[in-house]
Design a protein around this motif. Sequence first.
Motif, PDB file in Angstrom:
ATOM      1  N   ARG A 158      31.394 -25.812  55.637  1.00 11.12           N
ATOM      2  CA  ARG A 158      32.088 -24.508  55.560  1.00 11.12           C
ATOM      3  C   ARG A 158      31.931 -23.699  54.509  1.00 11.12           C
ATOM      4  NH1 ARG A 158      38.522 -25.417  56.328  1.00 11.12           N
ATOM      5  NH2 ARG A 158      37.965 -25.980  54.368  1.00 11.12           N
ATOM      6  N   GLU A 159      32.363 -24.703  53.228  1.00 10.41           N
ATOM      7  CA  GLU A 159      32.696 -24.278  51.843  1.00 10.41           C
ATOM      8  C   GLU A 159      31.084 -23.747  51.429  1.00 10.41           C
ATOM      9  OE1 GLU A 159      35.357 -23.566  50.277  1.00 10.41           O
ATOM     10  OE2 GLU A 159      36.057 -24.674  52.446  1.00 10.41           O
ATOM     11  N   ALA A 222      42.928 -31.927  53.693  1.00 11.96           N
ATOM     12  CA  ALA A 222      42.386 -30.835  53.670  1.00 11.96           C
ATOM     13  C   ALA A 222      42.730 -29.802  54.601  1.00 11.96           C
ATOM     14  CB  ALA A 222      40.845 -30.837  54.164  1.00 11.96           C
ATOM     15  N   ASP A 223      42.368 -28.378  54.529  1.00 10.63           N
ATOM     16  CA  ASP A 223      42.685 -27.462  55.375  1.00 10.63           C
ATOM     17  C   ASP A 223      41.532 -27.422  56.310  1.00 10.63           C
ATOM     18  OD1 ASP A 223      42.792 -24.852  56.692  1.00 10.63           O
ATOM     19  OD2 ASP A 223      42.538 -23.686  55.021  1.00 10.63           O
ATOM     20  N   LEU A 224      41.785 -27.752  57.528  1.00 10.49           N
ATOM     21  CA  LEU A 224      40.764 -28.001  58.452  1.00 10.49           C
ATOM     22  C   LEU A 224      40.371 -26.693  59.290  1.00 10.49           C
ATOM     23  CD1 LEU A 224      41.979 -31.253  59.844  1.00 10.49           C
ATOM     24  CD2 LEU A 224      40.341 -30.914  58.058  1.00 10.49           C
ATOM     25  N   ALA A 225      41.268 -25.509  58.993  1.00 12.50           N
ATOM     26  CA  ALA A 225      40.633 -24.204  59.686  1.00 12.50           C
ATOM     27  C   ALA A 225      39.200 -23.831  59.814  1.00 12.50           C
ATOM     28  CB  ALA A 225      41.307 -23.185  58.979  1.00 12.50           C
ATOM     29  N   ALA A 253      47.098 -28.061  64.025  1.00 12.79           N
ATOM     30  CA  ALA A 253      48.089 -27.164  63.253  1.00 12.79           C
ATOM     31  C   ALA A 253      47.208 -25.972  62.672  1.00 12.79           C
ATOM     32  CB  ALA A 253      49.087 -27.821  62.143  1.00 12.79           C
ATOM     33  N   ALA A 254      45.724 -26.371  62.547  1.00 12.31           N
ATOM     34  CA  ALA A 254      44.859 -25.309  61.985  1.00 12.31           C
ATOM     35  C   ALA A 254      44.370 -24.377  62.943  1.00 12.31           C
ATOM     36  CB  ALA A 254      43.888 -25.805  60.890  1.00 12.31           C
ATOM     37  N   GLN A 255      44.723 -24.593  64.224  1.00 13.22           N
ATOM     38  CA  GLN A 255      44.188 -23.933  65.164  1.00 13.22           C
ATOM     39  C   GLN A 255      42.863 -24.087  65.593  1.00 13.22           C
ATOM     40  OE1 GLN A 255      46.312 -21.796  66.742  1.00 13.22           O
ATOM     41  NE2 GLN A 255      47.810 -21.843  65.026  1.00 13.22           N
TER      42      GLN A 255
END
Length: 307
Positions: A158-159, A222-225, A253-255
């Motif tokens: 993703r990054e 981590a932000d898992l979005a 929670a990160a949709q």
Amino acid sequence: MSRQQRQALDALLRSGPRLDTQPAPAELRTSFAAAVTRPAPEGVTTRRTVLGGRPALSLEPAGAADRGRLLYLHGGGYVAGSPDTHSGLAGELAARAGLRATSVDYRLAPEHPFPAAVDDGLAAYRDLLATGADPREIVVAGDSAGGGLSIATLLAAREAGLPQPAAVVVFSPWVDLTLSGESMRTKEDADPIVTAAGMRAFADLYIGSGNRNHPLASPVFADLAGLPPILVQVGANEVLLDDAVRLAARAGAAQVEATLEIGPGLPHVYQTEHGRLDEADAALDRAARFLVSHLGALADAGQVPGH
């Protein structure tokens, strides 16, 4: 499911040594291989290959679909394990899903500490894309440290601006190198295999004095979005229970579409007991259906496994 099978397995696992010290890596790798190695299942052809510049093992079930690829990342605390030790588990998942799989021999610590494993996971995924695989037809799976590495690989992708695969399955994922989960203490007696001290030893070898909160080392922080649908399977009798629970909760929670399965009375990566434990076979069947159901081309063709 069989309570008798679960009890017999627990007794068998308790009859062996538990990892609660830091053995020499060579000794650990030998004992780990002896304990967990199972051959690829009948009907699955294996061959040596290379993916992302690393040695890898190709596993192709008889009658595998022409489309769809499974990238598998093995467990072993980032210190032990290989595609060979996990050819049984990866091969079973591939066979049940009807997918060609590649298991990557990523670099191990302490010779190659963090982030070498993540770099290799990302290189393998990038190579799949570069050789023409449609990301919508790629799925990823891993167990224990390989489960954490699967999530870290997708975060790194993703990054890097790469598209996400269709889905990811993780068995008993290790996603918190700080060992802050409550089950590290509350499940110590229930877990017949893994101890907090043993996990600390692995973390010391993998990351040393580095930042154990780093999202690519401990994806639970981590932000898992933006990650693909995830299936998390874990046993109730393991110190890593809260790693799995928190990972699924943070994903949701990160949709992110997240499914959590907790198997009562079951140990770490119980799926390795396929053919000997009813729950292991059922879990692998569900994991296979989950993966294939998210492969658009295969699902549209009605090729979702029926077992």
